[in-house]
Scaffold this active site. Sequence first.
Site, PDB file in Angstrom:
ATOM      1  N   ARG A 237      29.850 -35.990  -1.023  1.00 30.14           N
ATOM      2  CA  ARG A 237      30.644 -35.189  -1.964  1.00 30.14           C
ATOM      3  C   ARG A 237      32.110 -35.285  -1.587  1.00 30.14           C
ATOM      4  O   ARG A 237      32.508 -34.931  -0.479  1.00 30.14           O
ATOM      5  CB  ARG A 237      30.194 -33.724  -1.957  1.00 30.14           C
ATOM      6  CG  ARG A 237      30.997 -32.856  -2.928  1.00 30.14           C
ATOM      7  CD  ARG A 237      30.593 -31.387  -2.844  1.00 30.14           C
ATOM      8  NE  ARG A 237      29.261 -31.154  -3.365  1.00 30.14           N
ATOM      9  CZ  ARG A 237      28.973 -30.990  -4.656  1.00 30.14           C
ATOM     10  NH1 ARG A 237      29.947 -31.081  -5.557  1.00 30.14           N
ATOM     11  NH2 ARG A 237      27.740 -30.764  -5.045  1.00 30.14           N
TER      12      ARG A 237
ATOM     13  N   HIS B  72      20.440 -19.320  -1.602  1.00 34.79           N
ATOM     14  CA  HIS B  72      20.955 -20.537  -0.960  1.00 34.79           C
ATOM     15  C   HIS B  72      21.198 -20.250   0.519  1.00 34.79           C
ATOM     16  O   HIS B  72      22.327 -19.994   0.952  1.00 34.79           O
ATOM     17  CB  HIS B  72      22.241 -20.990  -1.647  1.00 34.79           C
ATOM     18  CG  HIS B  72      22.703 -22.346  -1.199  1.00 34.79           C
ATOM     19  ND1 HIS B  72      22.078 -23.512  -1.573  1.00 34.79           N
ATOM     20  CD2 HIS B  72      23.726 -22.724  -0.387  1.00 34.79           C
ATOM     21  CE1 HIS B  72      22.693 -24.548  -1.028  1.00 34.79           C
ATOM     22  NE2 HIS B  72      23.688 -24.103  -0.304  1.00 34.79           N
TER      23      HIS B  72
ATOM     24  N   THR C  46      27.445 -27.538 -11.580  1.00 36.52           N
ATOM     25  CA  THR C  46      28.132 -28.571 -12.359  1.00 36.52           C
ATOM     26  C   THR C  46      27.189 -29.720 -12.702  1.00 36.52           C
ATOM     27  O   THR C  46      27.513 -30.557 -13.548  1.00 36.52           O
ATOM     28  CB  THR C  46      29.323 -29.143 -11.571  1.00 36.52           C
ATOM     29  OG1 THR C  46      28.825 -29.804 -10.395  1.00 36.52           O
ATOM     30  CG2 THR C  46      30.290 -28.031 -11.171  1.00 36.52           C
TER      31      THR C  46
ATOM     32  N   ARG D 227      27.252 -18.997  -0.994  1.00 40.18           N
ATOM     33  CA  ARG D 227      27.876 -20.282  -0.662  1.00 40.18           C
ATOM     34  C   ARG D 227      28.809 -20.173   0.538  1.00 40.18           C
ATOM     35  O   ARG D 227      28.804 -21.019   1.432  1.00 40.18           O
ATOM     36  CB  ARG D 227      28.662 -20.779  -1.885  1.00 40.18           C
ATOM     37  CG  ARG D 227      29.339 -22.113  -1.697  1.00 40.18           C
ATOM     38  CD  ARG D 227      30.261 -22.410  -2.875  1.00 40.18           C
ATOM     39  NE  ARG D 227      29.582 -22.247  -4.149  1.00 40.18           N
ATOM     40  CZ  ARG D 227      28.855 -23.192  -4.735  1.00 40.18           C
ATOM     41  NH1 ARG D 227      28.717 -24.359  -4.143  1.00 40.18           N
ATOM     42  NH2 ARG D 227      28.282 -22.973  -5.888  1.00 40.18           N
TER      43      ARG D 227
ATOM     44  N   LYS E 249      23.641 -37.667  -0.038  1.00 47.27           N
ATOM     45  CA  LYS E 249      24.790 -37.348  -0.892  1.00 47.27           C
ATOM     46  C   LYS E 249      26.097 -37.453  -0.124  1.00 47.27           C
ATOM     47  O   LYS E 249      26.182 -37.049   1.041  1.00 47.27           O
ATOM     48  CB  LYS E 249      24.648 -35.928  -1.459  1.00 47.27           C
ATOM     49  CG  LYS E 249      25.831 -35.474  -2.305  1.00 47.27           C
ATOM     50  CD  LYS E 249      25.579 -34.103  -2.935  1.00 47.27           C
ATOM     51  CE  LYS E 249      25.543 -32.988  -1.924  1.00 47.27           C
ATOM     52  NZ  LYS E 249      25.445 -31.661  -2.576  1.00 47.27           N
TER      53      LYS E 249
ATOM     54  N   GLU F  52      36.246  -1.910 -19.334  1.00 47.45           N
ATOM     55  CA  GLU F  52      35.471  -1.134 -18.369  1.00 47.45           C
ATOM     56  C   GLU F  52      34.054  -0.891 -18.890  1.00 47.45           C
ATOM     57  O   GLU F  52      33.822  -0.803 -20.093  1.00 47.45           O
ATOM     58  CB  GLU F  52      36.162   0.216 -18.098  1.00 47.45           C
ATOM     59  CG  GLU F  52      37.474   0.080 -17.359  1.00 47.45           C
ATOM     60  CD  GLU F  52      38.080   1.437 -17.003  1.00 47.45           C
ATOM     61  OE1 GLU F  52      37.437   2.465 -17.293  1.00 47.45           O
ATOM     62  OE2 GLU F  52      39.191   1.459 -16.446  1.00 47.45           O
TER      63      GLU F  52
END
Length: 302
Positions: A193, A127, A223, A94, A191, A38
């Site tokens: 994915r 984002h 990543t 996200r 891209k 904590e």
Amino acid sequence: MKPILFALPGNEAMGAELCRLRGWEAGDWEVRSFPDGETHIRYLSEVAGREVILVCSLDRPNARVVPLYLAAGVARELGARRIGLVVPYLAYMRQDARFHSGEGVTARHFAGLLGRAGDWLVTVDPHLHRIHRLDEIYGIPSRVVAAAPAIAAWVVEHVGQPLLIGPDEESEQWVAQVAAAADCPYTVLRKVRRGDRDVSVSAPELAGWRERTPVLVDDIASTARTLIAAVGRLREAGMPPPVCVAVHPLFVGEAYAELLAAGVAEVACTDTIAHRCSRIGMAAAIGDAADALSACCDGVGI
């Protein structure tokens, strides 16, 4: 009275630079963990009646959010007049839609949590995709600081004959801004994915650009799979080793080492997250935004 700033652990460099540039007071406090994990917060500087600014980038957010939330709550309990949140990297953007049954739009729930902690919020290039503006989900006044001017200035100073390249379609908004500010050409890869670590990219015709230095620009390097795939595609096309630039250098696990091993000339990111590649300073722009937002909250210049 000028604001008093407290930097959460890991954010000391950004906090010190903000105080140096803006003349804010650097507060004294203790932040530590009890043996059970904590968080314990103790303010040693007086915060009653003051505007308190808390600086905390939210990379590895689950470990950082509780200390930030408690720091804001304790400051308010002790009589702080107002609490500003400087969050250079804003997490939980996200999940901005319900992609599968049983999921939730967690970006909205997270915004509710931070909105209960602070009275205003400054961040750098969140984002934004299906959510187009922070005020769609944040109920407190907010400012988004663009990293493009600082990145463009770095590229102009450090890279000769740059060709800016976005590693995927989503990066085009940042690449276009940097290219305009740096007065140089840009293009964008495509891209595909198939998973978090399974990414491929395709490129437009690059033969006419081989005399230029490729500069890959992305918003988040997590990543680094997208950047690594882009590096490989550029090398296959006969381009020289690229410079990689990211706004937010998360670099999970061995991602940074793997990106270097892919054959890059250099990696340079902003200092929204403290990392060895954080070479592009954002404190000046963040401080300007925080001062302007604080003045608006005081009713100045509205």
